[in-house]
Design a protein around this motif. Structure first.
Motif, PDB file in Angstrom:
ATOM      1  N   PRO A  23      33.693  14.733  91.630  1.00 35.58           N
ATOM      2  CA  PRO A  23      33.613  14.869  89.962  1.00 35.58           C
ATOM      3  C   PRO A  23      32.653  13.959  89.351  1.00 35.58           C
ATOM      4  O   PRO A  23      32.300  12.815  90.001  1.00 35.58           O
ATOM      5  CB  PRO A  23      35.144  14.178  89.845  1.00 35.58           C
ATOM      6  CG  PRO A  23      35.949  14.294  90.915  1.00 35.58           C
ATOM      7  CD  PRO A  23      35.039  14.119  91.966  1.00 35.58           C
ATOM      8  N   GLY A  24      31.887  14.389  88.475  1.00 31.67           N
ATOM      9  CA  GLY A  24      30.749  13.677  87.755  1.00 31.67           C
ATOM     10  C   GLY A  24      29.338  14.151  88.334  1.00 31.67           C
ATOM     11  O   GLY A  24      28.258  13.772  87.946  1.00 31.67           O
ATOM     12  N   ALA A  25      29.326  14.616  89.776  1.00 28.64           N
ATOM     13  CA  ALA A  25      28.107  15.173  90.305  1.00 28.64           C
ATOM     14  C   ALA A  25      27.779  16.358  89.578  1.00 28.64           C
ATOM     15  O   ALA A  25      28.682  17.204  88.922  1.00 28.64           O
ATOM     16  CB  ALA A  25      28.339  15.396  91.695  1.00 28.64           C
ATOM     17  N   VAL A  26      26.318  16.677  89.572  1.00 34.25           N
ATOM     18  CA  VAL A  26      25.619  17.758  88.732  1.00 34.25           C
ATOM     19  C   VAL A  26      25.705  18.861  89.655  1.00 34.25           C
ATOM     20  O   VAL A  26      24.963  18.512  90.917  1.00 34.25           O
ATOM     21  CB  VAL A  26      24.676  17.299  87.966  1.00 34.25           C
ATOM     22  CG1 VAL A  26      23.830  18.606  87.438  1.00 34.25           C
ATOM     23  CG2 VAL A  26      24.749  16.559  87.050  1.00 34.25           C
ATOM     24  N   LEU A  27      26.204  20.065  89.487  1.00 32.89           N
ATOM     25  CA  LEU A  27      25.818  21.242  90.083  1.00 32.89           C
ATOM     26  C   LEU A  27      24.620  22.006  89.425  1.00 32.89           C
ATOM     27  O   LEU A  27      24.952  22.356  88.407  1.00 32.89           O
ATOM     28  CB  LEU A  27      26.978  22.306  90.423  1.00 32.89           C
ATOM     29  CG  LEU A  27      26.780  23.618  91.205  1.00 32.89           C
ATOM     30  CD1 LEU A  27      25.987  23.356  92.522  1.00 32.89           C
ATOM     31  CD2 LEU A  27      27.793  24.526  91.253  1.00 32.89           C
ATOM     32  N   ALA A  28      23.603  22.180  89.785  1.00 33.98           N
ATOM     33  CA  ALA A  28      22.207  22.731  89.246  1.00 33.98           C
ATOM     34  C   ALA A  28      21.732  24.010  89.892  1.00 33.98           C
ATOM     35  O   ALA A  28      21.851  23.775  91.007  1.00 33.98           O
ATOM     36  CB  ALA A  28      21.093  21.681  89.343  1.00 33.98           C
ATOM     37  N   LEU A  29      21.819  25.127  89.206  1.00 33.22           N
ATOM     38  CA  LEU A  29      21.312  26.437  89.791  1.00 33.22           C
ATOM     39  C   LEU A  29      20.130  26.506  89.256  1.00 33.22           C
ATOM     40  O   LEU A  29      19.903  26.971  88.014  1.00 33.22           O
ATOM     41  CB  LEU A  29      22.256  27.365  89.721  1.00 33.22           C
ATOM     42  CG  LEU A  29      21.955  28.551  90.163  1.00 33.22           C
ATOM     43  CD1 LEU A  29      22.187  28.703  91.808  1.00 33.22           C
ATOM     44  CD2 LEU A  29      23.006  29.860  89.524  1.00 33.22           C
ATOM     45  N   ASN A  30      18.939  26.947  90.246  1.00 37.32           N
ATOM     46  CA  ASN A  30      17.655  27.569  89.702  1.00 37.32           C
ATOM     47  C   ASN A  30      18.048  29.226  90.111  1.00 37.32           C
ATOM     48  O   ASN A  30      18.037  29.551  91.426  1.00 37.32           O
ATOM     49  CB  ASN A  30      16.731  27.066  90.750  1.00 37.32           C
ATOM     50  CG  ASN A  30      15.367  27.775  90.348  1.00 37.32           C
ATOM     51  OD1 ASN A  30      14.647  28.116  91.439  1.00 37.32           O
ATOM     52  ND2 ASN A  30      14.994  28.240  89.273  1.00 37.32           N
ATOM     53  N   ALA A  31      18.402  29.800  89.054  1.00 34.24           N
ATOM     54  CA  ALA A  31      18.987  31.298  89.257  1.00 34.24           C
ATOM     55  C   ALA A  31      17.539  32.158  89.457  1.00 34.24           C
ATOM     56  O   ALA A  31      17.271  33.086  88.723  1.00 34.24           O
ATOM     57  CB  ALA A  31      19.742  31.493  88.029  1.00 34.24           C
ATOM     58  N   ALA A  32      17.104  31.861  90.609  1.00 39.91           N
ATOM     59  CA  ALA A  32      15.988  32.796  91.110  1.00 39.91           C
ATOM     60  C   ALA A  32      16.019  32.876  92.725  1.00 39.91           C
ATOM     61  O   ALA A  32      16.438  32.242  93.523  1.00 39.91           O
ATOM     62  CB  ALA A  32      14.500  32.155  90.990  1.00 39.91           C
ATOM     63  N   PRO A  33      15.832  34.357  93.024  1.00 36.46           N
ATOM     64  CA  PRO A  33      15.581  35.306  92.206  1.00 36.46           C
ATOM     65  C   PRO A  33      16.736  35.933  91.376  1.00 36.46           C
ATOM     66  O   PRO A  33      17.875  35.507  91.574  1.00 36.46           O
ATOM     67  CB  PRO A  33      14.843  36.443  93.244  1.00 36.46           C
ATOM     68  CG  PRO A  33      15.754  36.128  94.632  1.00 36.46           C
ATOM     69  CD  PRO A  33      15.854  34.583  94.468  1.00 36.46           C
ATOM     70  N   SER A  34      16.217  36.682  90.316  1.00 35.95           N
ATOM     71  CA  SER A  34      17.258  37.022  89.336  1.00 35.95           C
ATOM     72  C   SER A  34      18.311  37.829  89.942  1.00 35.95           C
ATOM     73  O   SER A  34      18.039  38.818  90.668  1.00 35.95           O
ATOM     74  CB  SER A  34      16.298  37.638  88.152  1.00 35.95           C
ATOM     75  OG  SER A  34      17.037  37.279  87.164  1.00 35.95           O
ATOM     76  N   ARG A  35      19.417  37.681  89.352  1.00 36.13           N
ATOM     77  CA  ARG A  35      20.535  38.448  89.559  1.00 36.13           C
ATOM     78  C   ARG A  35      21.879  37.971  88.804  1.00 36.13           C
ATOM     79  O   ARG A  35      21.735  36.905  88.389  1.00 36.13           O
ATOM     80  CB  ARG A  35      21.151  38.431  91.071  1.00 36.13           C
ATOM     81  CG  ARG A  35      21.476  37.115  91.744  1.00 36.13           C
ATOM     82  CD  ARG A  35      22.323  37.287  92.795  1.00 36.13           C
ATOM     83  NE  ARG A  35      23.858  37.757  92.573  1.00 36.13           N
ATOM     84  CZ  ARG A  35      24.623  38.022  93.330  1.00 36.13           C
ATOM     85  NH1 ARG A  35      24.433  37.832  94.504  1.00 36.13           N
ATOM     86  NH2 ARG A  35      25.883  38.361  92.783  1.00 36.13           N
ATOM     87  N   ASP A  36      22.654  39.156  88.717  1.00 36.51           N
ATOM     88  CA  ASP A  36      23.894  38.830  87.783  1.00 36.51           C
ATOM     89  C   ASP A  36      24.647  37.723  88.469  1.00 36.51           C
ATOM     90  O   ASP A  36      24.815  37.592  89.752  1.00 36.51           O
ATOM     91  CB  ASP A  36      24.718  40.135  87.715  1.00 36.51           C
ATOM     92  CG  ASP A  36      24.404  40.910  86.413  1.00 36.51           C
ATOM     93  OD1 ASP A  36      23.362  40.327  85.636  1.00 36.51           O
ATOM     94  OD2 ASP A  36      24.636  42.035  86.626  1.00 36.51           O
ATOM     95  N   LEU A  37      25.371  36.827  87.542  1.00 40.41           N
ATOM     96  CA  LEU A  37      26.213  35.954  88.133  1.00 40.41           C
ATOM     97  C   LEU A  37      27.664  36.018  87.933  1.00 40.41           C
ATOM     98  O   LEU A  37      28.093  36.540  86.738  1.00 40.41           O
ATOM     99  CB  LEU A  37      25.850  34.393  87.558  1.00 40.41           C
ATOM    100  CG  LEU A  37      24.495  34.069  87.811  1.00 40.41           C
ATOM    101  CD1 LEU A  37      24.240  32.644  87.495  1.00 40.41           C
ATOM    102  CD2 LEU A  37      24.215  34.006  89.520  1.00 40.41           C
ATOM    103  N   PRO A  38      28.523  35.854  88.836  1.00 42.38           N
ATOM    104  CA  PRO A  38      29.885  36.123  88.309  1.00 42.38           C
ATOM    105  C   PRO A  38      30.532  35.037  87.680  1.00 42.38           C
ATOM    106  O   PRO A  38      29.936  33.964  87.638  1.00 42.38           O
ATOM    107  CB  PRO A  38      30.779  36.164  90.022  1.00 42.38           C
ATOM    108  CG  PRO A  38      29.839  35.477  90.657  1.00 42.38           C
ATOM    109  CD  PRO A  38      28.379  35.648  90.403  1.00 42.38           C
ATOM    110  N   ASP A  39      31.856  35.228  87.012  1.00 44.37           N
ATOM    111  CA  ASP A  39      32.419  34.228  86.312  1.00 44.37           C
ATOM    112  C   ASP A  39      32.705  32.768  86.772  1.00 44.37           C
ATOM    113  O   ASP A  39      32.348  31.781  86.369  1.00 44.37           O
ATOM    114  CB  ASP A  39      33.724  34.823  85.612  1.00 44.37           C
ATOM    115  CG  ASP A  39      33.404  35.727  84.568  1.00 44.37           C
ATOM    116  OD1 ASP A  39      32.319  35.789  84.132  1.00 44.37           O
ATOM    117  OD2 ASP A  39      34.350  36.609  84.154  1.00 44.37           O
ATOM    118  N   ALA A  40      32.839  33.041  88.108  1.00 42.68           N
ATOM    119  CA  ALA A  40      33.136  31.662  88.864  1.00 42.68           C
ATOM    120  C   ALA A  40      32.116  30.915  89.021  1.00 42.68           C
ATOM    121  O   ALA A  40      32.137  29.718  88.980  1.00 42.68           O
ATOM    122  CB  ALA A  40      33.765  32.219  90.247  1.00 42.68           C
ATOM    123  N   MET A  41      30.623  31.547  89.281  1.00 44.05           N
ATOM    124  CA  MET A  41      29.545  30.841  89.205  1.00 44.05           C
ATOM    125  C   MET A  41      29.199  30.076  87.854  1.00 44.05           C
ATOM    126  O   MET A  41      28.947  28.936  88.006  1.00 44.05           O
ATOM    127  CB  MET A  41      28.482  31.813  89.594  1.00 44.05           C
ATOM    128  CG  MET A  41      27.267  30.889  89.954  1.00 44.05           C
ATOM    129  SD  MET A  41      27.228  30.514  91.475  1.00 44.05           S
ATOM    130  CE  MET A  41      27.005  28.575  90.884  1.00 44.05           C
TER     131      MET A  41
END
Ligand code: ADP
Length: 319
Positions: A161-179
């Motif tokens: 808890p408190g840690a950061v989840l960062a996503l570089n969304a590359a290569p591009s694709r659709d992301l599901p709601d859970a993401m």
């Protein structure tokens, strides 16, 4: 109390791909069934995950672990040497029967790349108990989309808890709601921002790139609390829920090779956040590192050192 960013060396786990790039200059790209002669073969280390891990450790100065997978082959050894050389912890990298990920790249005289990626071992990255434990101790977990999405989700679920989840969304694709639900920070270039914002951005995206980024980021904030949109030589835009967007310019440099600028930016941003910087300050530091990276050829080879970034960002502080 927040850690003091001038002394705190935060920890980053980068979860992602590692590739060896095989590059040949060609007079033109071959058509189907055609054979052409190119220049000498160049081999370099790449893959977004490995590049960003090298950047977080070497340019960002963070305690950095790379979680990925390599084949039991010479390419795997080459990547391990590059990661180790940058100070990345590689003890949790998996070795698989599948060959190390490989990108086959031809470059035509106008600089256009044609690329075929054989993901190989990258399809077999695993979050086992040891990886989950290291992730659970990290300040920032940074991932991209060159590995299976369920691995990114498993990494996110293992963070504290408190840690950061960062996503570089590359290569591009659709992301599901859970993401979307798991993400704290999205880092995208303008094309990826446009792909992800989709219909939510509406039909009237402004033509000025920085205005367009602001418009797309505003749409994306409906799905994620913070967004950084990178804009090449125009710098980046930082957008966070509840505050006005901030435009961060990039320093002017002579660009030689823009490969790896985005990866350098992401790795350094993660490292600075882990060290206690605000998102805007982290983006400023990352912007200097990204600009330095474009002045040099290659991907991991172009990543500057933390001292070089500091000297470039704060020339007035030098003796
Ligand atoms: P990507 O390669 O993912 O498209 P960008 O090209 O937006 O990423 O580059 C990432 C960051 O690197 C930019 O936000 C900027 O800080 C820096 N950068 C990239 N190109 C240049 C450039 N020509 N001059 C100065 N900085 C640059």
């Amino acid at each position: 109390m927040s850690p003091d960013p001038s002394t705190h060396r935060g920890s980053v786990v980068v979860v992602g791909s590692a590739n060896v790039d095989l590059v040949v200059d060609v007079p033109r790209h071959p058509g189907g069934g055609e054979t052409i002669l190119g220049g000498d073969l160049r081999r370099s280390t790449g893959g977004k995950g490995a590049n960003q891990a090298v950047a977080a450790a070497r340019a960002g100065g963070a305690d950095t672990t790379f979680v990925g997978a390599l084949g039991r082959d010479e390419s795997g050894e080459l990547l391990l040497a590059s990661l180790d050389g940058a100070g990345v912890r590689t003890d949790l990298v998996g070795r698989t029967a599948a060959p190390t990920g490989t990108a086959l790249i031809t470059v035509s005289p106008d600089g256009e790349n044609a690329i075929v990626v054989a993901p190989g071992a990258n399809s077999h990255v695993r979050i086992g108990p040891e990886q989950a434990e290291r992730i659970g101790a990290a300040d920032v977990v940074l991932a991209q989309l060159e590995i299976p999405l369920d691995v990114v989700l498993a990494a996110g679920a293992a963070r504290r808890p408190g840690a950061v989840l960062a996503l570089n969304a590359a290569p591009s694709r659709d992301l599901p709601d859970a993401m979307w639900a798991a993400l704290d920070l999205l880092i995208v270039n303008e094309h990826e921002a446009r792909d992800l914002a989709g219909e939510a951005a509406g039909p009237a995206t402004p033509t000025d790139p920085v205005d367009a980024a602001e418009h797309l980021a505003a749409a994306l904030l409906a799905k994620v609390p913070a967004v950084v949109v990178t804009l090449g030589g125009a710098g980046c835009l930082v957008a966070q829920r509840g505050s006005a967007p901030v435009r961060v310019p990039a320093p002017r440099v002579d660009a030689v090779d823009t490969t790896g600028a985005g990866d350098t930016f992401c790795g350094v941003l993660a490292a600075a956040l882990a060290g206690g910087s605000t998102l805007v300050d982290a983006a400023r530091t990352a912007s200097f590192a990204g600009a330095l990276a474009v002045t040099r050829p290659g991907a991991q080879d172009a990543v500057p050192t933390a001292d070089e970034v500091t000297t470039f960002a704060h020339p007035e502080q030098q003796p």
